[in-house]
Design an enzyme around this catalytic site. Structure first.
Site, mmCIF file in Angstrom:
data_model
loop_
_atom_site.group_PDB
_atom_site.id
_atom_site.type_symbol
_atom_site.label_atom_id
_atom_site.label_comp_id
_atom_site.label_asym_id
_atom_site.label_seq_id
_atom_site.Cartn_x
_atom_site.Cartn_y
_atom_site.Cartn_z
ATOM 1 N N CYS A 113 0.825 -1.214 0.000
ATOM 2 C CA CYS A 113 0.000 0.000 0.000
ATOM 3 C C CYS A 113 0.859 1.265 0.000
ATOM 4 O O CYS A 113 0.518 2.252 -0.660
ATOM 5 C CB CYS A 113 -0.962 -0.001 1.178
ATOM 6 N N HIS A 291 -2.104 0.328 7.727
ATOM 7 C CA HIS A 291 -2.485 0.647 6.351
ATOM 8 C C HIS A 291 -2.114 2.091 6.044
ATOM 9 O O HIS A 291 -1.897 2.906 6.945
ATOM 10 C CB HIS A 291 -3.993 0.444 6.168
ATOM 11 N N ASP A 317 -8.045 4.607 -1.915
ATOM 12 C CA ASP A 317 -7.459 3.474 -1.199
ATOM 13 C C ASP A 317 -6.847 2.502 -2.201
ATOM 14 O O ASP A 317 -7.545 2.033 -3.109
ATOM 15 C CB ASP A 317 -8.552 2.772 -0.388
#
Length: 379
Positions: A113, A291, A317
């Site tokens: 991520c 995250h 996201d």
């Protein structure tokens, strides 16, 4: 060596293999003892610079563009249309053009991520800032894939950017499935002369992780936000939980107020409507426990009868598929669950954001940028 010289070397050196960034690793390793030896320091530094220049020249040619799904009209134009079509008294601040880069199960699911958010930030810089386009990734004009970005980060470390973070990763990240954070995002961009900044949002109790100037202490572990990865904490008493909830509530408002003021501080004269204003500020790399995502704007609804204004973060996201994002935005159905994050969802005690100020650093400022520090906002 200036970028133009590096590019010339890349074009003329036919001995360098260019089948991928894996061929752009040198055998030269930093040695603090050798660097400290006065009799050989000049020759050592010269050799070090030559090897680094060769690695950069090789990577400029060998880097591979990231695969990204093209969205006709652009993700941000679709989002702007959705925000304009909503009822009520809301107003929104959003950043300019940005491409959505999502994680792939076959490549980086579960650990990539941070890299995907760097790619999203990079896409914005390449599209919106000509000065950044000239220097980023050797002037290639495209967003590199994750392995190429990993090599660029290693080169940043070789240039002595964020030596503490470099030591945390043992100076190597290429080919590894390692989490990274906002520190690595700032390091990467700073190595190209971009003025990337970090802001920590932290509770008063845990802010001891920072020194009095709001900068990272030398003893703090760097990399993927080590303070976010503490596990197996002992159970908390009811009074501790109540105090923690109060801090979180206060922290939520501090964070969203800062985000609104950030985007509102540089409004664009173009593409502005009564309900949506485009900001000249970059998106925000948004780090929290487990995250990271990219904040591309914020929406505000006026409070009624003296109540507080209500804020909603607008987020891309990397865990969401671009196709799903495009479909919901284009149909104006279900997009809110993918993009909007209300203040009530901000329940982590610590957050960190990274952004990029305009302009290119001069040589003196570049030396200062090598030390990664942050602004501490207590709540």
């Amino acid at each position: 060596m200036e970028l133009a010289h590096q590019m010339a070397l890349a074009e003329s050196n036919t001995d360098i293999m260019v089948n991928g960034p894996e061929h752009c690793t040198g055998s030269f390793t930093r040695d603090s003892n050798a660097q400290g030896a006065s009799s050989s320091h000049t020759g050592y530094s010269h050799h070090y610079g030559e090897v680094l220049d060769q690695q950069i020249s090789c990577l400029v040619r060998a880097q591979i563009p990231s695969k990204v799904q093209e969205v006709e009209g652009g993700i941000m134009s679709l989002l702007m249309s959705c925000l304009e079509s909503e009822g009520g008294s809301s107003t929104s601040m959003i950043s300019g053009c940005i491409d959505h880069h999502h994680s792939l199960s076959s490549e980086d699911k579960g650990w990539g991520c941070g890299w995907r958010n760097i790619q999203m930030m990079s896409s914005h810089l390449l599209k919106q800032r000509p000065e950044a386009r000239e220097v980023l990734f050797g002037g290639s004009g495209f967003v590199p894939d994750i392995p190429s970005l990993q090599r660029w980060l290693e080169i940043a470390w070789d240039k002595n950017f964020d030596t503490i973070g470099s030591n945390h990763f043992h100076n190597k990240v290429y080919g590894a499935k390692k989490w990274i954070g906002a520190t690595e995002c700032a390091t990467l961009f700073r190595s190209f002369g971009l003025r990337s900044r970090i802001v920590d949002f932290d509770s008063t109790e845990s802010s001891g992780l920072q020194n009095k100037n709001g900068k990272h202490g030398v003893s703090q572990v760097r990399g993927p936000m080590d303070k976010f990865l503490i596990k197996n904490n002992p159970p908390k008493s009811s009074s501790e939980l109540c105090r923690e909830d109060a801090e979180i509530m206060r922290g939520r408002q501090v964070l969203v107020d800062w985000v609104w003021n950030y985007f509102a501080s540089e409004r664009s004269d173009r593409f502005t409507t009564p309900r949506v204003t485009v900001s000249n500020k970059t998106p925000l790399y948004f780090q929290h426990q487990g995250h990271s995502r990219t904040i591309v704007g914020i929406q505000k609804k006026k409070g009624y009868r003296g109540s507080h204004d209500q804020y909603t973060l607008l987020i891309l996201d990397p865990g969401h598929r671009t196709a799903d994002l495009e479909r919901t935005l284009r149909s104006k159905k279900g997009w809110q669950s993918l993009v909007k994050r209300g203040v009530h969802t901000l329940r982590k005690p610590q957050y960190q954001v990274c952004y990029v100020d305009s302009g290119i650093a001069n040589s003196e400022e570049m030396e200062q940028l090598k030390t990664i520090d942050s602004i501490l906002v207590r709540f």
